[in-house]
Design a protein around this motif. Structure first.
Motif, PDB file in Angstrom:
ATOM      1  N   LEU A  30       0.831  -1.200   0.000  1.00 47.76           N
ATOM      2  CA  LEU A  30       0.000   0.000   0.000  1.00 47.76           C
ATOM      3  C   LEU A  30       0.866   1.249   0.000  1.00 47.76           C
ATOM      4  CD1 LEU A  30      -2.658   1.516   0.100  1.00 47.76           C
ATOM      5  CD2 LEU A  30      -2.777   1.017   2.569  1.00 47.76           C
ATOM      6  N   ALA A  31       1.885   1.270   0.824  1.00 47.48           N
ATOM      7  CA  ALA A  31       2.786   2.426   0.886  1.00 47.48           C
ATOM      8  C   ALA A  31       3.430   2.692  -0.470  1.00 47.48           C
ATOM      9  CB  ALA A  31       3.856   2.208   1.956  1.00 47.48           C
ATOM     10  N   ASN A  32       3.783   1.647  -1.181  1.00 50.47           N
ATOM     11  CA  ASN A  32       4.406   1.802  -2.502  1.00 50.47           C
ATOM     12  C   ASN A  32       3.456   2.424  -3.520  1.00 50.47           C
ATOM     13  OD1 ASN A  32       6.867   0.766  -1.683  1.00 50.47           O
ATOM     14  ND2 ASN A  32       6.391  -1.308  -2.357  1.00 50.47           N
ATOM     15  N   ARG A  33       2.161   2.351  -3.251  1.00 49.48           N
ATOM     16  CA  ARG A  33       1.158   2.931  -4.158  1.00 49.48           C
ATOM     17  C   ARG A  33       0.784   4.360  -3.746  1.00 49.48           C
ATOM     18  NH1 ARG A  33       0.757  -2.503  -4.368  1.00 49.48           N
ATOM     19  NH2 ARG A  33      -0.033  -3.466  -6.270  1.00 49.48           N
ATOM     20  N   CYS A  34       1.346   4.814  -2.637  1.00 47.65           N
ATOM     21  CA  CYS A  34       1.124   6.182  -2.152  1.00 47.65           C
ATOM     22  C   CYS A  34       2.344   7.039  -2.487  1.00 47.65           C
ATOM     23  CB  CYS A  34       0.914   6.181  -0.641  1.00 47.65           C
ATOM     24  SG  CYS A  34      -0.583   5.344  -0.090  1.00 47.65           S
ATOM     25  N   ARG A  35       2.121   8.320  -2.632  1.00 45.68           N
ATOM     26  CA  ARG A  35       3.229   9.225  -2.944  1.00 45.68           C
ATOM     27  C   ARG A  35       3.987   9.650  -1.688  1.00 45.68           C
ATOM     28  NH1 ARG A  35       0.789  13.856  -4.738  1.00 45.68           N
ATOM     29  NH2 ARG A  35      -1.211  12.943  -4.248  1.00 45.68           N
ATOM     30  N   THR A  36       3.273   9.896  -0.596  1.00 49.04           N
ATOM     31  CA  THR A  36       3.928  10.476   0.573  1.00 49.04           C
ATOM     32  C   THR A  36       3.706   9.703   1.868  1.00 49.04           C
ATOM     33  OG1 THR A  36       2.040  11.903   1.095  1.00 49.04           O
ATOM     34  CG2 THR A  36       3.708  12.799  -0.410  1.00 49.04           C
ATOM     35  N   VAL A  37       3.036   8.566   1.806  1.00 50.34           N
ATOM     36  CA  VAL A  37       2.724   7.804   3.015  1.00 50.34           C
ATOM     37  C   VAL A  37       3.592   6.547   3.049  1.00 50.34           C
ATOM     38  CG1 VAL A  37       0.891   6.695   4.353  1.00 50.34           C
ATOM     39  CG2 VAL A  37       0.341   8.642   2.895  1.00 50.34           C
ATOM     40  N   ASN A  38       4.345   6.375   4.144  1.00 49.83           N
ATOM     41  CA  ASN A  38       5.204   5.197   4.250  1.00 49.83           C
ATOM     42  C   ASN A  38       4.522   4.086   5.055  1.00 49.83           C
ATOM     43  OD1 ASN A  38       5.552   5.806   7.008  1.00 49.83           O
ATOM     44  ND2 ASN A  38       7.419   6.970   6.617  1.00 49.83           N
ATOM     45  N   ARG A  39       5.154   2.930   5.107  1.00 53.28           N
ATOM     46  CA  ARG A  39       4.588   1.772   5.783  1.00 53.28           C
ATOM     47  C   ARG A  39       4.348   2.022   7.267  1.00 53.28           C
ATOM     48  NH1 ARG A  39       4.881  -1.610   9.313  1.00 53.28           N
ATOM     49  NH2 ARG A  39       6.929  -0.896   9.943  1.00 53.28           N
ATOM     50  N   GLU A  40       5.262   2.707   7.907  1.00 56.70           N
ATOM     51  CA  GLU A  40       5.117   2.986   9.340  1.00 56.70           C
ATOM     52  C   GLU A  40       3.878   3.835   9.616  1.00 56.70           C
ATOM     53  OE1 GLU A  40       9.142   1.783   8.368  1.00 56.70           O
ATOM     54  OE2 GLU A  40       8.005   3.472   7.606  1.00 56.70           O
ATOM     55  N   LYS A  41       3.623   4.806   8.765  1.00 55.01           N
ATOM     56  CA  LYS A  41       2.443   5.659   8.917  1.00 55.01           C
ATOM     57  C   LYS A  41       1.164   4.835   8.731  1.00 55.01           C
ATOM     58  CE  LYS A  41       0.805   9.968   8.981  1.00 55.01           C
ATOM     59  NZ  LYS A  41       1.000  10.827  10.125  1.00 55.01           N
ATOM     60  N   ILE A  42       1.170   3.954   7.744  1.00 50.60           N
ATOM     61  CA  ILE A  42      -0.002   3.098   7.518  1.00 50.60           C
ATOM     62  C   ILE A  42      -0.249   2.222   8.742  1.00 50.60           C
ATOM     63  CG2 ILE A  42      -0.881   1.152   6.151  1.00 50.60           C
ATOM     64  CD1 ILE A  42       0.502   2.585   3.713  1.00 50.60           C
ATOM     65  N   SER A  43       0.794   1.670   9.310  1.00 44.36           N
ATOM     66  CA  SER A  43       0.658   0.858  10.514  1.00 44.36           C
ATOM     67  C   SER A  43       0.034   1.668  11.650  1.00 44.36           C
ATOM     68  CB  SER A  43       2.022   0.312  10.950  1.00 44.36           C
ATOM     69  OG  SER A  43       1.907  -0.378  12.171  1.00 44.36           O
ATOM     70  N   LYS A  44       0.513   2.868  11.847  1.00 49.52           N
ATOM     71  CA  LYS A  44      -0.012   3.725  12.922  1.00 49.52           C
ATOM     72  C   LYS A  44      -1.480   4.074  12.680  1.00 49.52           C
ATOM     73  CE  LYS A  44       4.429   5.650  14.238  1.00 49.52           C
ATOM     74  NZ  LYS A  44       5.281   6.833  14.246  1.00 49.52           N
ATOM     75  N   ILE A  45      -1.845   4.309  11.441  1.00 51.94           N
ATOM     76  CA  ILE A  45      -3.242   4.627  11.118  1.00 51.94           C
ATOM     77  C   ILE A  45      -4.120   3.406  11.336  1.00 51.94           C
ATOM     78  CG2 ILE A  45      -4.819   5.212   9.227  1.00 51.94           C
ATOM     79  CD1 ILE A  45      -2.543   7.066   8.165  1.00 51.94           C
ATOM     80  N   GLU A  46      -3.692   2.258  10.830  1.00 53.52           N
ATOM     81  CA  GLU A  46      -4.493   1.046  10.981  1.00 53.52           C
ATOM     82  C   GLU A  46      -4.694   0.656  12.440  1.00 53.52           C
ATOM     83  OE1 GLU A  46      -3.497  -1.236   6.771  1.00 53.52           O
ATOM     84  OE2 GLU A  46      -2.768  -2.099   8.644  1.00 53.52           O
ATOM     85  N   ASN A  47      -3.756   1.000  13.286  1.00 51.89           N
ATOM     86  CA  ASN A  47      -3.822   0.653  14.699  1.00 51.89           C
ATOM     87  C   ASN A  47      -4.257   1.813  15.590  1.00 51.89           C
ATOM     88  OD1 ASN A  47      -2.821  -2.222  14.833  1.00 51.89           O
ATOM     89  ND2 ASN A  47      -1.246  -1.259  13.566  1.00 51.89           N
ATOM     90  N   ALA A  48      -4.754   2.886  14.976  1.00 50.97           N
ATOM     91  CA  ALA A  48      -5.266   4.061  15.701  1.00 50.97           C
ATOM     92  C   ALA A  48      -4.261   4.566  16.727  1.00 50.97           C
ATOM     93  CB  ALA A  48      -6.608   3.742  16.360  1.00 50.97           C
ATOM     94  N   ARG A  49      -3.009   4.676  16.320  1.00 51.55           N
ATOM     95  CA  ARG A  49      -1.960   5.148  17.221  1.00 51.55           C
ATOM     96  C   ARG A  49      -1.497   6.560  16.910  1.00 51.55           C
ATOM     97  NH1 ARG A  49       1.957   0.149  16.705  1.00 51.55           N
ATOM     98  NH2 ARG A  49       2.002   1.188  14.720  1.00 51.55           N
ATOM     99  N   GLU A  50      -2.053   7.166  15.872  1.00 52.54           N
ATOM    100  CA  GLU A  50      -1.579   8.494  15.494  1.00 52.54           C
ATOM    101  C   GLU A  50      -2.671   9.282  14.803  1.00 52.54           C
ATOM    102  OE1 GLU A  50       1.434   9.754  12.126  1.00 52.54           O
ATOM    103  OE2 GLU A  50       2.509   9.001  13.868  1.00 52.54           O
ATOM    104  N   ASP A  51      -2.710  10.563  15.110  1.00 54.16           N
ATOM    105  CA  ASP A  51      -3.587  11.482  14.396  1.00 54.16           C
ATOM    106  C   ASP A  51      -2.960  11.706  13.012  1.00 54.16           C
ATOM    107  OD1 ASP A  51      -5.531  13.325  13.814  1.00 54.16           O
ATOM    108  OD2 ASP A  51      -5.148  14.579  15.547  1.00 54.16           O
ATOM    109  N   TYR A  52      -3.757  12.090  12.054  1.00 59.65           N
ATOM    110  CA  TYR A  52      -3.235  12.311  10.710  1.00 59.65           C
ATOM    111  C   TYR A  52      -4.095  13.330   9.984  1.00 59.65           C
ATOM    112  CZ  TYR A  52      -6.792   8.701  10.310  1.00 59.65           C
ATOM    113  OH  TYR A  52      -7.932   7.970  10.452  1.00 59.65           O
ATOM    114  N   MET A  53      -3.554  13.857   8.919  1.00 61.00           N
ATOM    115  CA  MET A  53      -4.259  14.859   8.125  1.00 61.00           C
ATOM    116  C   MET A  53      -5.233  14.180   7.166  1.00 61.00           C
ATOM    117  SD  MET A  53      -1.148  17.523   7.345  1.00 61.00           S
ATOM    118  CE  MET A  53      -2.143  18.434   6.225  1.00 61.00           C
ATOM    119  N   LEU A  54      -6.275  14.886   6.809  1.00 59.54           N
ATOM    120  CA  LEU A  54      -7.254  14.374   5.852  1.00 59.54           C
ATOM    121  C   LEU A  54      -6.582  14.051   4.523  1.00 59.54           C
ATOM    122  CD1 LEU A  54     -10.151  13.688   5.078  1.00 59.54           C
ATOM    123  CD2 LEU A  54     -10.505  16.107   4.561  1.00 59.54           C
TER     124      LEU A  54
END
Length: 75
Positions: A30-54
């Motif tokens: 998934l991260a490879n298909r995004c321009r600015t989102v890395n794997r670590e950010k995706i993990s944090k989002i999926e696990n509700a560990r970090e706020d993020y921008m729309l």
């Protein structure tokens, strides 16, 4: 993130994970298909560990071929 919004972030994260799994993708895929989102950010989002921008959420949804509104259709 505010504690009162934790449930919403959890629902969004679970939906992103489900959409990703349905495609047979890893977080790295998934991260490879995004321009600015890395794997670590995706993990944090999926696990509700970090706020993020729309804009981050929109970018992830575009990579998944979904509209951000699709994340809220289940409930």
């Amino acid at each position: 993130m505010k504690e009162e919004h934790k449930t919403t972030y959890k629902i969004i994260g679970e939906e992103i994970r489900d959409l990703r799994h349905n495609k047979g993708w890893t977080q790295k895929d998934l991260a490879n298909r995004c321009r600015t989102v890395n794997r670590e950010k995706i993990s944090k989002i999926e696990n509700a560990r970090e706020d993020y921008m729309l804009s981050t959420l929109i970018e992830i949804c575009q990579a998944l071929g979904k509209d951000v509104r699709d994340l809220f259709g289940k409930n």
